[in-house]
Scaffold this motif. Structure first.
Motif, PDB file in Angstrom:
ATOM      1  N   PHE A 300       1.594  -9.486  -0.607  1.00 56.86           N
ATOM      2  CA  PHE A 300       0.936  -8.024  -0.646  1.00 56.86           C
ATOM      3  C   PHE A 300       1.666  -7.231   0.229  1.00 56.86           C
ATOM      4  O   PHE A 300       2.019  -7.351   1.188  1.00 56.86           O
ATOM      5  N   LEU A 301       2.110  -6.025  -0.260  1.00 54.96           N
ATOM      6  CA  LEU A 301       3.051  -5.232   0.550  1.00 54.96           C
ATOM      7  C   LEU A 301       2.308  -3.976   1.082  1.00 54.96           C
ATOM      8  O   LEU A 301       1.816  -3.340   0.039  1.00 54.96           O
ATOM      9  N   LEU A 302       1.809  -3.750   2.265  1.00 49.70           N
ATOM     10  CA  LEU A 302       1.558  -2.555   2.877  1.00 49.70           C
ATOM     11  C   LEU A 302       2.373  -1.255   2.634  1.00 49.70           C
ATOM     12  O   LEU A 302       3.485  -1.543   3.366  1.00 49.70           O
ATOM     13  N   MET A 303       2.126  -0.389   1.882  1.00 50.55           N
ATOM     14  CA  MET A 303       3.053   0.995   1.688  1.00 50.55           C
ATOM     15  C   MET A 303       2.690   1.814   2.860  1.00 50.55           C
ATOM     16  O   MET A 303       1.353   2.269   2.695  1.00 50.55           O
ATOM     17  N   GLU A 304       3.474   2.235   3.666  1.00 50.46           N
ATOM     18  CA  GLU A 304       3.122   3.371   4.887  1.00 50.46           C
ATOM     19  C   GLU A 304       4.399   4.353   4.795  1.00 50.46           C
ATOM     20  O   GLU A 304       5.472   3.702   4.786  1.00 50.46           O
ATOM     21  N   GLY A 305       4.000   5.726   4.496  1.00 48.99           N
ATOM     22  CA  GLY A 305       5.456   6.644   4.385  1.00 48.99           C
ATOM     23  C   GLY A 305       6.249   6.281   3.433  1.00 48.99           C
ATOM     24  O   GLY A 305       7.391   6.717   3.211  1.00 48.99           O
ATOM     25  N   GLY A 306       5.658   5.808   2.320  1.00 50.88           N
ATOM     26  CA  GLY A 306       6.557   5.550   0.984  1.00 50.88           C
ATOM     27  C   GLY A 306       7.224   4.502   0.882  1.00 50.88           C
ATOM     28  O   GLY A 306       8.126   4.302   0.096  1.00 50.88           O
ATOM     29  N   ARG A 307       7.008   3.542   1.953  1.00 50.28           N
ATOM     30  CA  ARG A 307       7.841   2.083   2.080  1.00 50.28           C
ATOM     31  C   ARG A 307       7.269   1.139   2.509  1.00 50.28           C
ATOM     32  O   ARG A 307       6.153   1.342   3.135  1.00 50.28           O
ATOM     33  N   PRO A 308       7.475  -0.192   2.025  1.00 52.38           N
ATOM     34  CA  PRO A 308       6.756  -1.371   2.366  1.00 52.38           C
ATOM     35  C   PRO A 308       7.125  -1.476   3.954  1.00 52.38           C
ATOM     36  O   PRO A 308       8.190  -1.637   4.365  1.00 52.38           O
ATOM     37  N   THR A 309       5.966  -1.810   4.702  1.00 47.78           N
ATOM     38  CA  THR A 309       6.297  -2.271   6.235  1.00 47.78           C
ATOM     39  C   THR A 309       5.596  -3.309   6.721  1.00 47.78           C
ATOM     40  O   THR A 309       6.129  -3.895   7.540  1.00 47.78           O
ATOM     41  N   TRP A 310       4.521  -3.781   5.942  1.00 44.84           N
ATOM     42  CA  TRP A 310       4.217  -5.413   6.199  1.00 44.84           C
ATOM     43  C   TRP A 310       4.039  -6.128   4.717  1.00 44.84           C
ATOM     44  O   TRP A 310       3.697  -5.501   3.825  1.00 44.84           O
TER      45      TRP A 310
END
Length: 341
Positions: A300-310
């Motif tokens: 599962f990818l956490l999206m922050e600021g329009g991009r995956p961060t974790w």
């Protein structure tokens, strides 16, 4: 495509003593905290197929994406076996749509008592057989990440007779468009003779999370493509998918990650080649150790600021998947970059 990671925090992620933990899905809540929706079931049952008998969905919280996450509440548990999701719930995937939190999940039911501690439960047990065949996809909704959650009495997606998804439906991977419509990729298996075939991915669309969902008639990939655990997101060039390679025939590593791409989300092309997994079970930890994990599943990818961060993934301390593990947990891995080749 390749995901470049920084070392994973050894003290991060989510564990609960006395429970198997799986299926981590994270959202940044309105309270500023990070909320992980995860599956858990008691270690008095075997890891597999214990999840079919007694999994529940819980919410854990942390002040930062890495964690460590702390158990806060059980969101969905067992209820009457008369309900489609009355005995076990699993595969949570949390999204937020127009201010409402929508929790996609798999539910199942069966007419058997859950084994007591010390009693055996095998994949060929009648409970496991019936529970596997009864897997369905549904949703629960809430105005806040802390609830209260409204649980529906009917699933949003069912198996279809005589199709590639005739056995069950599970592992929901939704993508919500800006207009609120939903593109849902899911896992299934077809009946083949008196058994079932390889895992297949299907695609369904709906104008809202509650459905109705209209499905593509055929699976996304040929039957020889044996993958599960999809996660999809949008980039300027189209739709991206990562998923788990069940036997290593695509990326060269059993349980490693593969990548697929689609311009509009309908026709998908696998871009991964042998020897180039998107992610590997070889994990570099921030204590300096490089370890081959028994599992690295349900990405599962956490999206922050329009991009995956974790990237969050279910993992174990075993060497042979879930067959010899003594502990499972959801780990968090920081993403440095994603390289599209």
């Amino acid at each position: 495509m390749k995901i470049v990671f920084d070392p994973a925090p050894i003290a991060g992620g989510f564990r609960i003593p006395g429970y198997w933990v799986w299926c981590g899905s994270v959202v940044h809540g309105e309270d500023g905290r990070y909320h992980m929706f995860a599956s858990r079931w008691p270690t008095s049952l075997p890891m597999h197929p214990g999840w079919l008998a007694a999994s529940e969905i819980v919410r854990a919280v942390a002040d930062q994406p890495a964690g460590p996450y702390r158990y806060e509440e059980t969101v969905l548990g067992s209820r009457s076996p008369a309900y489609w999701d009355g005995c076990s719930v699993h595969n949570p995937h949390i999204v937020k749509i127009d201010g409402t939190y929508v929790l996609y999940y798999m539910g199942t039911t069966f007419p058997f008592p859950v084994p007591d501690e010390g009693q055996d439960l095998r994949p060929d047990d009648p409970l496991a057989i019936v529970a596997r065949a009864n897997k369905r996809i549904g949703i629960a909704t809430a105005p806040s990440v802390t609830g209260p959650w409204t649980r529906r009495n009917a699933p949003v997606l069912l198996p279809r007779p005589d199709r590639f998804d005739s056995f069950f439906v599970s592992n929901p991977a939704p993508y919500v468009r800006e207009d609120g419509t939903v593109q849902l990729i899911y896992k299934s298996r077809p009946y083949v003779g008196r058994s079932y075939g390889n895992m297949q991915l299907g695609l369904a669309r709906a104008t809202s999370a509650g459905g109705p969902y209209v499905r593509q008639p055929e699976p996304l990939f040929p039957p020889a493509v044996h993958i599960e655990d999809p996660f999809i997101w949008r980039t300027p060039r189209g739709y991206e998918m990562i998923a788990k390679d069940m036997d290593g025939s695509i990326c060269g590593e059993r349980y490693g990650g593969i990548h697929a791409w689609s311009s509009h989300g309908e026709r998908w092309e696998i871009t991964t080649t042998t020897g180039h997994p998107v992610y590997s079970r070889q994990v570099q930890w921030d204590d300096g150790q490089l370890r081959l994990m028994g599992n690295l599943e349900r990405p599962f990818l956490l999206m922050e600021g329009g991009r995956p961060t974790w990237m969050f993934a279910a993992t174990s301390d075993g060497s042979n998947g879930f067959h010899d593990c003594t502990e499972t947990w959801n780990m968090a891995i920081p993403i440095r970059d994603i390289i599209f080749e």
